[in-house]
Design an enzyme around this catalytic site. Structure first.
Site, PDB file in Angstrom:
ATOM      1  N   ALA A  30      44.705  36.959  39.605  1.00  0.00           N
ATOM      2  CA  ALA A  30      45.152  37.470  40.904  1.00  0.00           C
ATOM      3  C   ALA A  30      44.070  38.267  41.621  1.00  0.00           C
ATOM      4  O   ALA A  30      43.886  38.114  42.840  1.00  0.00           O
ATOM      5  CB  ALA A  30      46.406  38.334  40.713  1.00  0.00           C
ATOM      6  N   ASP A  31      43.354  39.111  40.909  1.00  0.00           N
ATOM      7  CA  ASP A  31      42.324  39.947  41.526  1.00  0.00           C
ATOM      8  C   ASP A  31      41.310  39.122  42.310  1.00  0.00           C
ATOM      9  O   ASP A  31      40.783  39.556  43.341  1.00  0.00           O
ATOM     10  CB  ASP A  31      41.559  40.747  40.471  1.00  0.00           C
ATOM     11  CG  ASP A  31      42.408  41.310  39.359  1.00  0.00           C
ATOM     12  OD1 ASP A  31      43.454  40.714  39.041  1.00  0.00           O
ATOM     13  OD2 ASP A  31      42.019  42.330  38.760  1.00  0.00           O
ATOM     14  N   ALA A  32      41.017  37.911  41.785  1.00  0.00           N
ATOM     15  CA  ALA A  32      39.996  37.064  42.399  1.00  0.00           C
ATOM     16  C   ALA A  32      40.317  36.730  43.842  1.00  0.00           C
ATOM     17  O   ALA A  32      39.407  36.518  44.661  1.00  0.00           O
ATOM     18  CB  ALA A  32      39.841  35.773  41.593  1.00  0.00           C
TER      19      ALA A  32
ATOM     20  N   PHE B   9      41.440  38.606  46.079  1.00  0.00           N
ATOM     21  CA  PHE B   9      40.945  39.678  46.955  1.00  0.00           C
ATOM     22  C   PHE B   9      39.424  39.624  47.055  1.00  0.00           C
ATOM     23  O   PHE B   9      38.845  39.921  48.102  1.00  0.00           O
ATOM     24  CB  PHE B   9      41.378  41.042  46.410  1.00  0.00           C
ATOM     25  CG  PHE B   9      40.907  42.224  47.213  1.00  0.00           C
ATOM     26  CD1 PHE B   9      41.658  42.713  48.263  1.00  0.00           C
ATOM     27  CD2 PHE B   9      39.710  42.864  46.915  1.00  0.00           C
ATOM     28  CE1 PHE B   9      41.238  43.805  49.008  1.00  0.00           C
ATOM     29  CE2 PHE B   9      39.275  43.962  47.645  1.00  0.00           C
ATOM     30  CZ  PHE B   9      40.039  44.437  48.700  1.00  0.00           C
TER      31      PHE B   9
END
Length: 413
Positions: free
Chosen positions: A202-204, A206
């Protein structure tokens, strides 16, 4: 020390002097390492005016930007395990702060802060971390370089990033999105088949997709946006739960349960994606075929998140299990509040409930920031809901608060 570092130090020192009168105590003297949830009375939206909120946003954003910049070269408050990475401007931790800071500059027109960002970028020679050219985390700083290129017209600001992106376009990764045992800091990233060659967490979402859209905007070459759009949707479709309206952090969490038997949806992990979607939408041409799809995803994610805000205004570190980590967590709350405020300001979220949730979230954020601008209750680097202390602070937490403050500056119900 070379002349670029001296120039950077001088700018940081001038910003530090601007906040020195805010408090007679050091940040460490003003914090308490307690692990209990604060008991605070929350005002409703009826108790505050738009002017009050905008004035508070101006104060909070200014103090957070100044305090965080003043700490460069003295990040002793960050755990040693991630201090060196936090000191690297190219690494995602610091790069996430600049994403919030550049947004703040856009709203305030602060030339001194713009000069600071430009000096940092020049010192880094507009380069990415080349050891992991495919890794989304290492594309985060490109958002700042490309922002500078668009703002100043300097092609040199995006040259090194373009070289990396062109290499990826010529050699697109062919791996799947299952995390498995891919995530490792010991070199496994380089193994064939590692899903982190793509955006499988998920972080990717952003860190990287917006940079690819920005590259098309500054070069006029549609291939970058086409690649970013395709890879975003591959990951979003894989990680988003239609049932809950939330994003799993990665495939290892599809069937995971918390100690209390609840599905594991990480607060900051969802915050990363939810903050990214508005910024990606803003980079798209009005007639882009995926634009409505992004807006629909935004609405679904917004609804899932709004249902989970706690009474104190924060979003829990474990979204479906607020008893897992009972303390506030400000990085996730900051990103989520930014995303929701953007929706209200842009006429996508129009109901009274949405507006009240934003104001409640913003009030919670303001209570986590000291008068001198230090952001408290920020979960340290991780990939799942972990315990948080009041004294915990990190650069991406300041970035999240700056994103939220930038939207609250123009809050208009």
């Amino acid at each position: 020390m070379n002349h670029k570092k001296l120039k950077l130090s001088a700018i940081a020192m001038s910003l530090a002097l601007a906040i020195s009168a805010c408090s007679g105590e050091s940040p460490e003297q003003k914090t308490q390492s307690v692990d209990v949830e604060p008991k605070k009375e929350m005002k409703t939206s009826k108790d505050v005016t738009e002017q009050d909120i905008q004035k508070t946003a101006q104060r909070i954003g200014k103090s957070v930007a100044n305090w965080q910049i003043a700490q460069f070269g003295n990040l002793s408050y960050i755990p040693e395990s991630h201090r060196a990475k936090s000191e690297n401007a190219k690494f995602w931790i610091q790069a996430s702060f600049y994403i919030g800071l550049t947004r703040w500059i856009d709203e305030t027109g602060n030339q001194r802060l713009l000069d600071f960002v430009r000096t940092v970028a020049e010192r880094e020679q507009y380069e990415l971390i080349l050891e992991r050219p495919y890794h989304a985390d290492d594309h985060a700083i490109a958002q700042t370089y490309l922002w500078l290129a668009e703002k100043t017209g300097m092609k040199s600001a995006y040259g090194p990033t373009k070289q990396v992106f062109d290499m990826i376009l010529s050699n697109p990764p062919q791996v799947g999105l299952d995390m498995g045992n891919s995530e490792s800091s010991t070199g496994k990233y380089h193994l064939e088949g590692n899903c982190q060659l793509r955006w499988c967490w998920a972080d990717a979402l952003f860190m990287a997709p917006r940079a690819w859209a920005q590259m098309t905007k500054v070069t006029g070459d549609p291939r970058y946006l086409e690649y970013g759009d395709k890879e975003f949707w591959a990951s979003a479709d894989y990680l988003f739960s239609d049932e809950y309206g939330l994003f799993y952090r990665d495939s290892r969490y599809f069937d995971a349960k918390s100690d209390n038997g609840k599905p594991v949806f990480w607060g900051r992990g969802n915050g990363w994606v939810f903050a990214a979607i508005p910024m990606i939408i803003e980079e798209l041409p009005d007639d882009h075929p995926s634009k409505e799809r992004y807006i629909e995803l935004y609405k679904k994610n917004a609804e899932g998140l709004m249902a989970l805000q706690k009474e104190d205004g924060y979003w829990p570190a474990s979204l479906m299990d607020p008893d897992k980590v009972k303390t506030p967590e400000v990085s996730g709350t900051g990103f989520i509040t930014f995303g929701l405020a953007w929706g209200v300001n842009n006429g996508i979220l129009t109901d009274q409930r949405s507006k009240e949730i934003v104001e409640k979230g913003w009030k919670a954020i303001t209570e986590a920031v000291t008068d001198d601008g230090r952001v408290h209750w920020v979960q340290h680097v991780g990939k799942s809901p972990d315990p948080v202390k009041e004294s915990d602070s990190q650069l991406y937490g300041s970035g999240a608060v700056l994103l939220a403050a930038s939207e609250m500056l123009k809050w208009n119900k």
